[in-house]
Design an enzyme around this catalytic site. Sequence first.
Site, PDB file in Angstrom:
ATOM      1  N   ARG A   1      39.716  56.029  44.587  1.00  0.00           N
ATOM      2  CA  ARG A   1      39.825  56.250  46.026  1.00  0.00           C
ATOM      3  C   ARG A   1      38.461  56.231  46.723  1.00  0.00           C
ATOM      4  NH1 ARG A   1      43.304  61.278  48.229  1.00  0.00           N
ATOM      5  NH2 ARG A   1      41.575  62.604  47.596  1.00  0.00           N
TER       6      ARG A   1
ATOM      7  N   ARG B   1      41.734  70.132  39.876  1.00  0.00           N
ATOM      8  CA  ARG B   1      42.585  70.183  41.080  1.00  0.00           C
ATOM      9  C   ARG B   1      44.059  70.159  40.697  1.00  0.00           C
ATOM     10  NH1 ARG B   1      40.414  65.338  44.344  1.00  0.00           N
ATOM     11  NH2 ARG B   1      41.981  65.892  45.885  1.00  0.00           N
TER      12      ARG B   1
ATOM     13  N   LYS C   1      49.301  61.886  51.099  1.00  0.00           N
ATOM     14  CA  LYS C   1      49.638  62.725  52.259  1.00  0.00           C
ATOM     15  C   LYS C   1      48.854  62.290  53.495  1.00  0.00           C
ATOM     16  CE  LYS C   1      48.484  66.687  50.273  1.00  0.00           C
ATOM     17  NZ  LYS C   1      48.150  66.353  48.882  1.00  0.00           N
TER      18      LYS C   1
ATOM     19  N   ARG D   1      48.946  75.591  50.821  1.00  0.00           N
ATOM     20  CA  ARG D   1      48.772  75.216  49.419  1.00  0.00           C
ATOM     21  C   ARG D   1      49.039  76.395  48.497  1.00  0.00           C
ATOM     22  NH1 ARG D   1      44.878  70.735  50.439  1.00  0.00           N
ATOM     23  NH2 ARG D   1      44.563  69.552  48.562  1.00  0.00           N
TER      24      ARG D   1
ATOM     25  N   ARG E   1      34.756  60.720  47.283  1.00  0.00           N
ATOM     26  CA  ARG E   1      34.641  62.162  47.498  1.00  0.00           C
ATOM     27  C   ARG E   1      34.188  62.815  46.201  1.00  0.00           C
ATOM     28  NH1 ARG E   1      40.301  63.798  50.200  1.00  0.00           N
ATOM     29  NH2 ARG E   1      39.988  65.448  48.676  1.00  0.00           N
TER      30      ARG E   1
END
Length: 214
Positions: free
Chosen positions: A125, A169, A16, A91, A158
Amino acid sequence: MHSTRLILLGPPGVGKGTQANFLVKEYCIPKISTGDMFREAISKKTALGKTAQEFIQQGKLVPDDAVIQMVHQRLKNADCKKGFILDGFPRTLVQAKALSEIIPIDGVISLMVDEQELIQRLEGRRTCVGCTKMFHATFSPPKKDNVCDDCGGELVQRQDDYRETIQKRFVEYRNLTKPLLKYYEEQKLLKEVNGLGTPEEIFERLLLILKQPS
Ligand code: AMP
């Protein structure tokens, strides 16, 4: 669809943020990323940052009230007049309904990728602390280890991309965010985009869909 008040929806790690950055350039409108806003609040050690950190570290969603208030304020900025891209908001259904009372939305892009693929992506990531550009340890590594190609900033993982947190998550996504797909489909706002491929390929698909008359 010609106006540009957009929502980017999709599971964690689907891309996103990357697609939102492309859209910013294409339409000259701001990206409003609630995740980035929270990370900034955390680094500035504000009261909101402290609250958000507890939830984010556990892979949980930040409570609706805090998120809605933050986005409501942000949308009042003059730079949102021509449109905006919401990345990571709403969300939950509560957030989506609150948003509909703040401002009408023109389109919702749902980026779709299989969950196993996403877990792999998230674990590798790396994000630039300077400009938030994303890299991937395996799929799109920086030219120099841990250094951003664009701004020279440090690349970090992160905390919420650690394996156990990623699993949590996804549970939050399935329970709270996925129902938004049906919600926006019923409102005839949903446009689905295959999220597999290079960022540029995905963006091409996304633009084609956005430029289709609704
Ligand atoms: P993101 O960068 O969008 O993946 O967001 C990172 C984390 O911030 C999420 O895992 C949530 O804990 C929190 N967060 C971001 N946006 C929201 C939102 N709209 N509602 C609740 N929590 C959020």
